[in-house]
Every structure is written in structure tokens, then in C-alpha cells.
Write a protein that holds these residues in place. Structure first.
Motif, mmCIF file in Angstrom:
data_model
loop_
_atom_site.group_PDB
_atom_site.id
_atom_site.type_symbol
_atom_site.label_atom_id
_atom_site.label_comp_id
_atom_site.label_asym_id
_atom_site.label_seq_id
_atom_site.Cartn_x
_atom_site.Cartn_y
_atom_site.Cartn_z
ATOM 1 N N LEU A 122 0.864 -1.169 0.000
ATOM 2 C CA LEU A 122 0.000 0.000 0.000
ATOM 3 C C LEU A 122 0.905 1.225 0.000
ATOM 4 N N GLY A 123 1.091 1.780 -1.174
ATOM 5 C CA GLY A 123 2.025 2.886 -1.293
ATOM 6 C C GLY A 123 3.434 2.433 -0.962
ATOM 7 N N ARG A 124 4.063 3.128 -0.018
ATOM 8 C CA ARG A 124 5.432 2.778 0.378
ATOM 9 C C ARG A 124 5.487 1.742 1.489
ATOM 10 N N THR A 125 4.318 1.330 1.956
ATOM 11 C CA THR A 125 4.247 0.341 3.038
ATOM 12 C C THR A 125 3.989 -1.042 2.473
ATOM 13 N N ALA A 126 4.630 -2.045 3.058
ATOM 14 C CA ALA A 126 4.465 -3.421 2.602
ATOM 15 C C ALA A 126 4.247 -4.327 3.808
ATOM 16 N N GLN A 127 3.596 -5.448 3.547
ATOM 17 C CA GLN A 127 3.452 -6.489 4.567
ATOM 18 C C GLN A 127 3.757 -7.826 3.916
ATOM 19 N N ALA A 128 4.553 -8.630 4.585
ATOM 20 C CA ALA A 128 4.884 -9.967 4.100
ATOM 21 C C ALA A 128 4.516 -10.985 5.170
ATOM 22 N N THR A 129 4.033 -12.123 4.731
ATOM 23 C CA THR A 129 3.698 -13.215 5.641
ATOM 24 C C THR A 129 4.738 -14.313 5.477
ATOM 25 N N LEU A 130 5.361 -14.701 6.589
ATOM 26 C CA LEU A 130 6.421 -15.701 6.587
ATOM 27 C C LEU A 130 5.977 -16.948 7.320
ATOM 28 N N VAL A 131 6.555 -18.084 6.954
ATOM 29 C CA VAL A 131 6.462 -19.285 7.779
ATOM 30 C C VAL A 131 7.860 -19.597 8.288
ATOM 31 N N GLY A 132 7.896 -20.289 9.430
ATOM 32 C CA GLY A 132 9.188 -20.619 10.014
ATOM 33 C C GLY A 132 9.826 -19.448 10.726
ATOM 34 N N PRO A 133 9.165 -18.901 11.787
ATOM 35 C CA PRO A 133 9.757 -17.783 12.519
ATOM 36 C C PRO A 133 11.084 -18.187 13.175
ATOM 37 N N ARG A 134 11.955 -17.205 13.372
ATOM 38 C CA ARG A 134 13.266 -17.432 13.980
ATOM 39 C C ARG A 134 13.340 -16.731 15.328
ATOM 40 N N ASP A 135 14.248 -17.205 16.166
ATOM 41 C CA ASP A 135 14.376 -16.648 17.510
ATOM 42 C C ASP A 135 14.765 -15.178 17.502
ATOM 43 N N ASP A 136 15.504 -14.750 16.479
ATOM 44 C CA ASP A 136 15.984 -13.373 16.465
ATOM 45 C C ASP A 136 15.065 -12.420 15.705
ATOM 46 N N ASP A 137 13.872 -12.895 15.287
ATOM 47 C CA ASP A 137 12.988 -12.045 14.488
ATOM 48 C C ASP A 137 12.576 -10.784 15.235
ATOM 49 N N ALA A 138 12.223 -10.923 16.515
ATOM 50 C CA ALA A 138 11.752 -9.757 17.272
ATOM 51 C C ALA A 138 12.844 -8.704 17.379
ATOM 52 N N ALA A 139 14.064 -9.117 17.682
ATOM 53 C CA ALA A 139 15.166 -8.163 17.811
ATOM 54 C C ALA A 139 15.475 -7.495 16.481
ATOM 55 N N ARG A 140 15.494 -8.266 15.403
ATOM 56 C CA ARG A 140 15.773 -7.708 14.078
ATOM 57 C C ARG A 140 14.683 -6.720 13.668
ATOM 58 N N ALA A 141 13.418 -7.063 13.980
ATOM 59 C CA ALA A 141 12.316 -6.172 13.611
ATOM 60 C C ALA A 141 12.412 -4.851 14.374
ATOM 61 N N ARG A 142 12.723 -4.922 15.664
ATOM 62 C CA ARG A 142 12.863 -3.690 16.452
ATOM 63 C C ARG A 142 13.976 -2.812 15.898
#
Length: 296
Positions: free
Chosen positions: A247-267
Motif C-alpha cells: 500500500l504505497g510505500r508500506t508493505a506487509q509480508a507473511t512468513l512461515v518458520g519464525p526465527r528466535d531473532d525475528d523480534a530483535a531484528r524487527a525492532r
């Protein structure tokens, strides 16, 4: 009343030479709402028909409340299978069908049936063969909810109903289940609409079991990541992406197989993580290339 539990082990069911279910095994916990999910032809209707003793299995073990349901008077009295239009006499007035069911199902709630008839604007003096497809389906919903059987099997009962009627059905089902807990199995392809109702999920594909899980655990097998399109693309690089939205410059992706470091990387990247919709997981898990025979 907490409902009947179901145990299925190595169940095979056939229609002549066609194998509809091929050695499937799953458990349905008593007292919860379970979604039976699968594409057309996956075996959902066959599985429900076997549980309700509408169809005989070829092999395997099926236990409903600890007993084989086939020709079992006690189990059958506590089981209600409703398919589109309610599997009722088409040339009988709706009120006569409700009176018949009230006389034979000990937990049938006549007052609730009347309230649901009003809610779906059904004339008790009418007959199913004179109703639209949506109204026939609505009457099936009335039968399924008001019967209050310990095992209630609802097989695509929403077919033909418009969106307001479907949501009225979901609300009525959930409200009555909260007040009178029992085991409900809800088969539907409208996963995005029903997932809020589901505590457990059994997913079938081509006559086999893909997964049996509680809904929260299944959702946790994936995640959504939202933020600036460039940052989202960098975050998901090399990952298994099952859905994308922009949506414009914003994107959303859906992943399978979450990783332990996802929360830290996202922050660190200023991205937002969220739960994944069951619909997206379902599409991913059942996505396949047709066989040459199916493509003909």
C-alpha cells in the motif's frame, strides 16, 4: 455437558474405486470448536459422514465418546450432522420438522429454535423446497445449533447465505456454545471468517491429514512483518514468504518458520511483527501443482 471426544486412527474410506480418505488419523478434543479445513475434494464431508455413521469406513478405527458410532444408538442420539439445507424433509413445513426434532433429541431447545427462526426471517409454515438456497442453509443452521448435541458436525452449512446471515450464524453459534459447551466441528472454506471461532484445527488435503493443531500454535508457525517496503524486503530476503501486500510505500509480508531473532531484528529495523492469518497458512500448505490427471 462437555461434549463427545473423537479418536480416528488409520481411517480409510472409499467410494467404489476412489479413495476419499487414506489412512488418516486425528483427534478432536471434547468441548471445543474444531475447524475441519480443506479444499474441495479433500475428504472433509467423507470424514464427517463417517463420524456421524452416515457412511461406513473401509478400514481403521473411529471412536466417538469412546465407542464405535456405527449402529450405536447412544452415540448417534448425541451426534448431529448438518449439511447444506439441513438434511431435512423438503416437503414438510419447517415447524413440523422442528417439532419432530424436539420430540427425538433430548437437548433440543425449542425456544432457541424459535429465536433463530426469527433471526434468519424464516416462516415456520414454509417448506424447504420453496425456500431459496440461502434460506435452506439458514434452516440447517437453526437445526444444528438448537439440537445442542454433544457432537455437532456442521459441513459447509453457510453455503448460499449472504454475509450478514453468515455472521449472524457465527455469533449465534459462539454465544450458545459459550453458554452450553459441547464439541462442534465446523467445516468451511471461508477460513478468514471462522478462524475467530476455532480453538483447534484439522487440515485435510487429497484424503490425507496435513496438520492437527490448536489454532494458536498453528498461527505461531508464521508471522507478518509490516513497514517500509524496502526494509520489509530486506528482512524477508531468503525466507519463505507465503503472501505479500503493498500500500504505497508500506508493505506487509507473511512468513512461515519464525526465527528466535525475528523480534530483535524487527525492532532494530523499525518493523512491526504480527500474527499470521490461518487463511494464509492454509493456502500455503495446500498449494500444489495439479497432477497430469487433475489438469485434464
Amino acid at each position: 455437558m462437555s461434549g463427545f471426544g473423537v479418536e480416528v486412527r488409520d481411517l480409510t474410506a472409499r467410494y467404489d474405486a476412489t479413495v476419499a480418505l487414506d489412512s488418516v488419523s486425528f483427534t478432536i478434543r471434547p468441548g471445543v470448536i474444531t475447524g475441519l479445513l480443506g479444499r474441495n475434494g479433500s475428504g472433509k464431508t467423507t470424514a464427517l459422514s463417517v463420524l456421524a455413521a452416515f457412511k461406513r469406513r473401509a478400514s481403521g478405527t473411529v471412536l466417538v465418546d469412546g465407542e464405535d458410532p456405527w449402529e450405536n444408538e447412544r452415540v448417534l442420539a448425541g451426534t448431529c450432522l448438518v449439511r447444506e439445507s439441513g438434511d431435512v424433509a423438503q416437503d414438510q413445513k419447517l415447524k413440523d420438522t422442528l417439532e419432530f426434532l424436539a420430540d427425538r433429541r433430548p437437548l433440543f431447545d425449542t425456544q432457541l429454535a424459535g429465536a433463530l427462526m426469527d433471526r434468519f426471517e424464516l416462516d415456520p409454515l414454509n417448506r424447504p423446497d420453496r425456500l431459496s438456497r440461502g434460506k435452506r442453509s439458514a434452516f440447517g443452521v437453526v437445526v444444528g445449533i438448537a439440537s445442542r448435541t454433544p457432537l455437532t458436525l456442521l459441513d459447509e452449512v453457510h453455503l448460499g447465505m449472504d454475509a450478514p446471515s453468515r455472521y449472524a450464524f457465527y455469533d449465534a453459534l459462539l454465544a450458545d456454545w459459550l453458554e452450553h459447551p459441547r464439541t462442534i466441528v465446523l467445516s468451511s472454506h471461508l477460513i478468514g471468517e471462522i478462524e475467530r471461532l476455532l480453538e483447534d484445527v484439522v487440515m485435510l488435503d487429497r484424503g490425507a491429514v496435513l496438520t492437527v493443531s490448536d489454532a494458536d500454535t498453528l498461527r505461531s508457525s508464521g508471522l507478518t512483518v509490516t513497514g517500509p517496503a524496502h526494509d520489509v524486503a530486506a528482512f524477508v530476503a531468503g525466507r519463505e514468504v507465503v503472501a505479500r501486500q503493498h500500500l504505497g510505500r508500506t508493505a506487509q509480508a507473511t512468513l512461515v518458520g519464525p526465527r528466535d531473532d525475528d523480534a530483535a531484528r524487527a525492532r532494530a529495523a523499525g518493523l512491526e511483527l504480527g500474527p499470521v492469518a490461518l487463511q494464509d497458512l492454509f493456502v500455503h500448505l495446500t498449494d500444489r501443482v495439479p497432477t497430469p490427471e487433475e489438469a485434464r
